[in-house]
Design a protein around this motif. Structure first.
Motif, PDB file in Angstrom:
ATOM      1  N   VAL A 252       0.812  -1.217   0.000  1.00  9.35           N
ATOM      2  CA  VAL A 252       0.000   0.000   0.000  1.00  9.35           C
ATOM      3  C   VAL A 252       0.850   1.273   0.000  1.00  9.35           C
ATOM      4  O   VAL A 252       0.331   2.355  -0.301  1.00  9.35           O
ATOM      5  CB  VAL A 252      -1.014   0.012   1.164  1.00  9.35           C
ATOM      6  CG1 VAL A 252      -2.090  -1.037   0.920  1.00  9.35           C
ATOM      7  CG2 VAL A 252      -0.343  -0.222   2.509  1.00  9.35           C
TER       8      VAL A 252
ATOM      9  N   ARG B 151       0.378   5.639  -1.511  1.00  9.35           N
ATOM     10  CA  ARG B 151       0.373   6.619  -0.420  1.00  9.35           C
ATOM     11  C   ARG B 151      -0.055   8.009  -0.874  1.00  9.35           C
ATOM     12  O   ARG B 151      -0.512   8.819  -0.051  1.00  9.35           O
ATOM     13  CB  ARG B 151       1.766   6.689   0.223  1.00  9.35           C
ATOM     14  CG  ARG B 151       2.849   7.202  -0.717  1.00  9.35           C
ATOM     15  CD  ARG B 151       4.247   6.896  -0.212  1.00  9.35           C
ATOM     16  NE  ARG B 151       5.299   7.394  -1.101  1.00  9.35           N
ATOM     17  CZ  ARG B 151       5.676   6.778  -2.228  1.00  9.35           C
ATOM     18  NH1 ARG B 151       5.085   5.664  -2.605  1.00  9.35           N
ATOM     19  NH2 ARG B 151       6.645   7.292  -2.969  1.00  9.35           N
TER      20      ARG B 151
ATOM     21  N   THR C 289      -4.596   8.497  -1.704  1.00 11.91           N
ATOM     22  CA  THR C 289      -5.611   8.366  -0.668  1.00 11.91           C
ATOM     23  C   THR C 289      -6.803   9.277  -0.961  1.00 11.91           C
ATOM     24  O   THR C 289      -6.694  10.179  -1.790  1.00 11.91           O
ATOM     25  CB  THR C 289      -4.997   8.712   0.698  1.00 11.91           C
ATOM     26  OG1 THR C 289      -4.379   9.992   0.611  1.00 11.91           O
ATOM     27  CG2 THR C 289      -3.965   7.678   1.102  1.00 11.91           C
TER      28      THR C 289
ATOM     29  N   TRP D 103      -7.694   6.241   1.931  1.00 11.55           N
ATOM     30  CA  TRP D 103      -7.472   4.812   1.947  1.00 11.55           C
ATOM     31  C   TRP D 103      -8.734   4.028   1.633  1.00 11.55           C
ATOM     32  O   TRP D 103      -8.668   2.915   1.086  1.00 11.55           O
ATOM     33  CB  TRP D 103      -6.888   4.371   3.284  1.00 11.55           C
ATOM     34  CG  TRP D 103      -5.467   4.802   3.476  1.00 11.55           C
ATOM     35  CD1 TRP D 103      -4.978   5.662   4.416  1.00 11.55           C
ATOM     36  CD2 TRP D 103      -4.327   4.404   2.686  1.00 11.55           C
ATOM     37  NE1 TRP D 103      -3.620   5.824   4.267  1.00 11.55           N
ATOM     38  CE2 TRP D 103      -3.197   5.072   3.216  1.00 11.55           C
ATOM     39  CE3 TRP D 103      -4.165   3.563   1.586  1.00 11.55           C
ATOM     40  CZ2 TRP D 103      -1.920   4.900   2.681  1.00 11.55           C
ATOM     41  CZ3 TRP D 103      -2.895   3.404   1.051  1.00 11.55           C
ATOM     42  CH2 TRP D 103      -1.789   4.057   1.591  1.00 11.55           C
TER      43      TRP D 103
ATOM     44  N   VAL E 210      -8.337   1.022  -1.006  1.00 11.68           N
ATOM     45  CA  VAL E 210      -8.635  -0.370  -0.656  1.00 11.68           C
ATOM     46  C   VAL E 210      -9.747  -0.928  -1.537  1.00 11.68           C
ATOM     47  O   VAL E 210      -9.678  -2.077  -2.008  1.00 11.68           O
ATOM     48  CB  VAL E 210      -8.980  -0.476   0.837  1.00 11.68           C
ATOM     49  CG1 VAL E 210      -9.542  -1.851   1.169  1.00 11.68           C
ATOM     50  CG2 VAL E 210      -7.738  -0.200   1.684  1.00 11.68           C
TER      51      VAL E 210
ATOM     52  N   VAL F 172      -0.189   3.303   7.509  1.00  8.80           N
ATOM     53  CA  VAL F 172      -1.537   2.775   7.796  1.00  8.80           C
ATOM     54  C   VAL F 172      -1.626   2.163   9.189  1.00  8.80           C
ATOM     55  O   VAL F 172      -2.622   1.517   9.517  1.00  8.80           O
ATOM     56  CB  VAL F 172      -1.976   1.735   6.736  1.00  8.80           C
ATOM     57  CG1 VAL F 172      -2.004   2.378   5.356  1.00  8.80           C
ATOM     58  CG2 VAL F 172      -1.064   0.502   6.727  1.00  8.80           C
TER      59      VAL F 172
ATOM     60  N   PHE G 154      -8.031   0.245  10.194  1.00  9.13           N
ATOM     61  CA  PHE G 154      -7.569  -0.214   8.878  1.00  9.13           C
ATOM     62  C   PHE G 154      -7.898  -1.695   8.696  1.00  9.13           C
ATOM     63  O   PHE G 154      -8.263  -2.115   7.594  1.00  9.13           O
ATOM     64  CB  PHE G 154      -6.071   0.039   8.706  1.00  9.13           C
ATOM     65  CG  PHE G 154      -5.648   0.072   7.265  1.00  9.13           C
ATOM     66  CD1 PHE G 154      -5.846   1.210   6.494  1.00  9.13           C
ATOM     67  CD2 PHE G 154      -5.066  -1.030   6.657  1.00  9.13           C
ATOM     68  CE1 PHE G 154      -5.480   1.253   5.148  1.00  9.13           C
ATOM     69  CE2 PHE G 154      -4.693  -1.009   5.318  1.00  9.13           C
ATOM     70  CZ  PHE G 154      -4.903   0.135   4.565  1.00  9.13           C
TER      71      PHE G 154
END
Length: 249
Positions: free
Chosen positions: A7, A11, A14, A16, A20, A37, A44
């Protein structure tokens, strides 16, 4: 096929929640964590769970994360469901050029950390960059010293960094197959291309023979493959192209 995504590569893409979701929608089943994270590991983890993703491995930097801050690192790893914990890089002394004695001292610290992390129920290892393959003043190679003087640690091979360090990854895979458990799948752009991305390429778009490399890595017993790009101009593009290419290997 389980495929992981570091991940750190996203960075700059985002929030996130969007990252994801995109990763899961593209077919990834796993992610690899980094410090960015870990602030609220429980939150998370919940985000990953909501999208059917797991985090079998994570990076913890610097090595002090396995020394004075070990308790916190273990807490994070447990919260996120990790099985493997990696130290991803040396600190400035080793990056700026030093001698074999200092690399051996680092290896001894890694060996001590490894025993503590293993005792807590996790695998522990080192993730390389290029510094480890540049000849030291006495001609020795730091990566060899690390593996010799830290005989218990695993190795997460970042194949593209091995190449950038001037070494042959196939030679290292053959010589250290008993130490390799995990690999970063990353590509290098042709000379002069992707300057805005520090010369890195999406997997399958660069110069590395990933079909041959994957055969060697699988033959060595590597069972966790992590897509990574250190500076993608478009993280979603990188993620999409890379998993598509990887499925052909």
């Amino acid at each position: 096929m389980d495929v992981s995504f570091q991940v750190y590569s996203a960075r700059e893409a985002t929030p996130w929640e969007d990252v994801v979701k995109d990763i899961a929608d593209l077919g990834y089943t796993q992610v690899e964590g980094f410090g960015g994270v870990y602030g609220d590991a429980g939150a998370f983890r919940a985000l990953l769970d909501a999208h059917g993703l797991t985090m079998p491995s994570g990076h913890f930097f610097p090595l002090g994360a396995f020394e004075g801050d070990l308790e916190r690192s273990l807490k994070v790893a447990k919260a996120l469901g990790m099985q493997r914990m990696f130290c991803p890089a040396p600190e400035d002394l080793w990056r700026n050029g030093t001698d074999a004695a200092n690399w051996i001292a680092l290896a001894e610290r890694l060996e001590t950390a490894c025993k503590k992390v293993n005792d807590a129920g996790f695998a522990f290892g080192w993730h390389n960059h290029h510094w480890e393959f540049m000849p030291l003043p006495d001609g020795r190679i730091a990566m060899d010293l690390l593996l010799e003087h830290a005989p218990s640690i695993d190795w997460e091979m970042d194949v593209a960094w091995v190449v950038r360090g001037g070494a042959d990854p196939l030679d290292y895979i053959a010589r250290y197959k008993d130490r390799l458990t995990t690999a970063h799948v990353k590509d290098i752009a042709p000379e002069g291309d992707c300057a805005d991305e520090d010369g890195w390429a999406d997997v399958g778009q660069g110069i590395l023979d990933w079909k041959g490399l994957m055969a060697a890595l699988r033959g060595a017993g590597v069972d966790l493959f992590v897509m990574e790009h250190d500076k993608p101009s478009d993280a979603k593009r990188f993620a999409e192209r890379s998993i598509a290419a990887f499925k052909g290997y």
